[in-house]
Scaffold this motif. Structure first.
Motif, short mmCIF file in Angstrom:
data_model
loop_
_atom_site.label_atom_id
_atom_site.label_comp_id
_atom_site.label_asym_id
_atom_site.label_seq_id
_atom_site.Cartn_x
_atom_site.Cartn_y
_atom_site.Cartn_z
N TRP A 139 9.00 39.27 39.73
CA TRP A 139 10.08 40.23 39.51
C TRP A 139 10.49 40.27 38.04
O TRP A 139 10.84 41.32 37.52
N ILE A 140 10.46 39.11 37.38
CA ILE A 140 10.74 39.09 35.94
C ILE A 140 9.69 39.92 35.20
O ILE A 140 10.00 40.70 34.29
N ARG A 141 8.44 39.76 35.63
CA ARG A 141 7.37 40.56 35.04
C ARG A 141 7.62 42.06 35.24
O ARG A 141 7.46 42.86 34.31
N VAL A 166 13.61 27.92 35.91
CA VAL A 166 12.29 27.56 36.45
C VAL A 166 11.41 28.79 36.58
O VAL A 166 10.24 28.80 36.19
N SER A 167 11.97 29.87 37.14
CA SER A 167 11.20 31.10 37.35
C SER A 167 10.80 31.73 36.01
O SER A 167 9.71 32.30 35.90
N SER A 168 11.67 31.63 35.02
CA SER A 168 11.34 32.15 33.69
C SER A 168 10.18 31.36 33.09
O SER A 168 9.27 31.94 32.46
N PHE A 169 10.20 30.04 33.27
CA PHE A 169 9.11 29.21 32.76
C PHE A 169 7.81 29.55 33.49
O PHE A 169 6.75 29.67 32.87
N ALA A 174 2.38 32.13 33.60
CA ALA A 174 1.54 33.01 34.41
C ALA A 174 1.24 34.33 33.71
O ALA A 174 0.12 34.85 33.78
N TYR A 175 2.24 34.89 33.04
CA TYR A 175 2.10 36.25 32.48
C TYR A 175 2.50 36.37 31.02
O TYR A 175 2.40 37.46 30.44
N GLY A 176 2.95 35.30 30.41
CA GLY A 176 3.55 35.37 29.09
C GLY A 176 2.66 35.85 27.97
O GLY A 176 3.15 36.23 26.90
N GLN A 181 3.75 43.50 28.70
CA GLN A 181 5.16 43.13 28.65
C GLN A 181 5.57 42.81 27.22
O GLN A 181 4.73 42.49 26.38
N PRO A 182 6.86 42.83 26.96
CA PRO A 182 7.33 42.40 25.64
C PRO A 182 7.02 40.92 25.40
O PRO A 182 6.92 40.13 26.34
N VAL A 183 6.92 40.56 24.14
CA VAL A 183 6.77 39.15 23.76
C VAL A 183 8.12 38.46 23.97
O VAL A 183 9.17 39.00 23.64
N VAL A 184 8.08 37.25 24.55
CA VAL A 184 9.29 36.46 24.71
C VAL A 184 9.44 35.56 23.49
O VAL A 184 8.62 34.66 23.27
#
Length: 305
Positions: A139-141, A166-169, A174-176, A181-184
């Motif tokens: 969902w963050i993705r 945890v989900s952000s990590f 997984a997708y970073g 998607q934008p760069v974090v």
């Protein structure tokens, strides 16, 4: 002779009166000068205070990079409402959007996106707020793909409380590195149980944890360990954990061992990582996002010069 004496007395009396009036005028003048000097002093104090407040604002790094705030398990908008309000009052930035994600990944938003806004805030809410971290990472993705395609946003920061951290990590490993998607730029985790709630690490010191990693690994931590090299090299991480200082070595929910366990992996992978333990009777799990020290750490990490 008598008249001369009376005339001399009159002249002497006149001189005495004139000298007395002169002293009074001098005293009044000094008093007025003293009063006059206090007013500019007071004004200067106000000016200095105003200058100090302006300096704090000037020391805040301004950009149009949004920061996403992601709640934890069973969280709602209440999780970050207080922090966002305080950050707005300190003029660090302003909330622009609230995005709600449905279980199928569909997105709705409330707010008005301003492309040139300084340090915009976006609150992310999961309609199913008791789902697992794998779905939350998806969902963050979905949110980040939406932001890039809808508003052409290329960079973001993430702030997650508890499972939100945890989900952000998990999203990042997984997708970073995907380009859709934008760069974090930066990740802040607050009270996140990276090694879940396993038992068996109670006897290990924090020094040993940092050097060797946890003695007992959860399934979550084992997956993070296997995928740690996928964590984006450019994404800086701040990890904030709470210690109630009551002998529990925890924030009442998440142990220091679980929260700080991710440091071993980040250090092993040579990623940009820092951590902070908040030792406070008010550092309980559900109050970490209401803690002044946490506010200062997060704001400095995200927007400090």
């Amino acid at each position: 002779m008598k008249r001369l004496f009376l005339l001399s007395c009159a002249i002497l009396f006149f001189l005495i009166v004139m000298i007395g009036c002169g002293n009074k005028n001098t005293t009044d003048s000094a008093s007025q000068n003293q009063s006059g000097s206090e007013l500019p002093s007071s004004q200067t104090s106000k000016e200095n205070k105003s200058d100090s407040e302006s300096s704090e604002i000037e020391n805040t790094k301004q950009s149009n990079i949004p920061t996403l705030f992601i709640h934890g398990y069973s969280g709602t908008d209440y999780t970050f409402n207080g922090m966002l309000s305080r950050f707005e009052s300190e003029e660090y930035g302003k909330q622009q959007l609230t995005i709600t994600v449905q279980p199928d990944g569909s997105i709705s938003e409330v707010g008005d996106w301003q492309e040139e806004a300084d340090n915009p805030f976006i609150q992310v809410l999961f309609s199913d707020n008791k789902n697992n971290e794998w779905n939350q990472a998806d969902w963050i993705r979905a949110v980040l793909v939406y932001l890039k395609t809808t508003y052409q946003i290329d960079e973001v920061n993430l702030v997650g409380h508890s499972m939100g951290g945890v989900s952000s990590f998990r999203y990042l490993i997984a997708y970073g590195n995907e380009t859709s998607q934008p760069v974090v730029n930066k990740l802040v985790a607050i009270g996140a149980p990276f090694n879940d709630f396993v038992e068996g690490n109670e006897s290990q010191t924090l020094t040993e944890l940092k050097q060797d990693g946890p003695l007992v690994l959860s399934g979550r931590y084992s997956e993070f360990s296997a995928a740690i090299q996928q964590y984006p090299v450019s994404t800086k991480m701040l990890n904030v954990v709470g210690d109630l200082n009551d002998g529990s070595k925890s924030d009442g929910t998440v142990s220091l061992s679980s929260g700080l366990s991710i440091g071993y992996l980040m250090q092993s992978a040579k990623r940009d990582y820092s951590e902070k333990i908040i030792v406070d009777e008010q550092a309980s799990h559900s109050q970490l996002h209401e803690n002044d020290e946490v506010d200062a750490l997060v704001s400095e990490f995200l927007w400090g010069n």
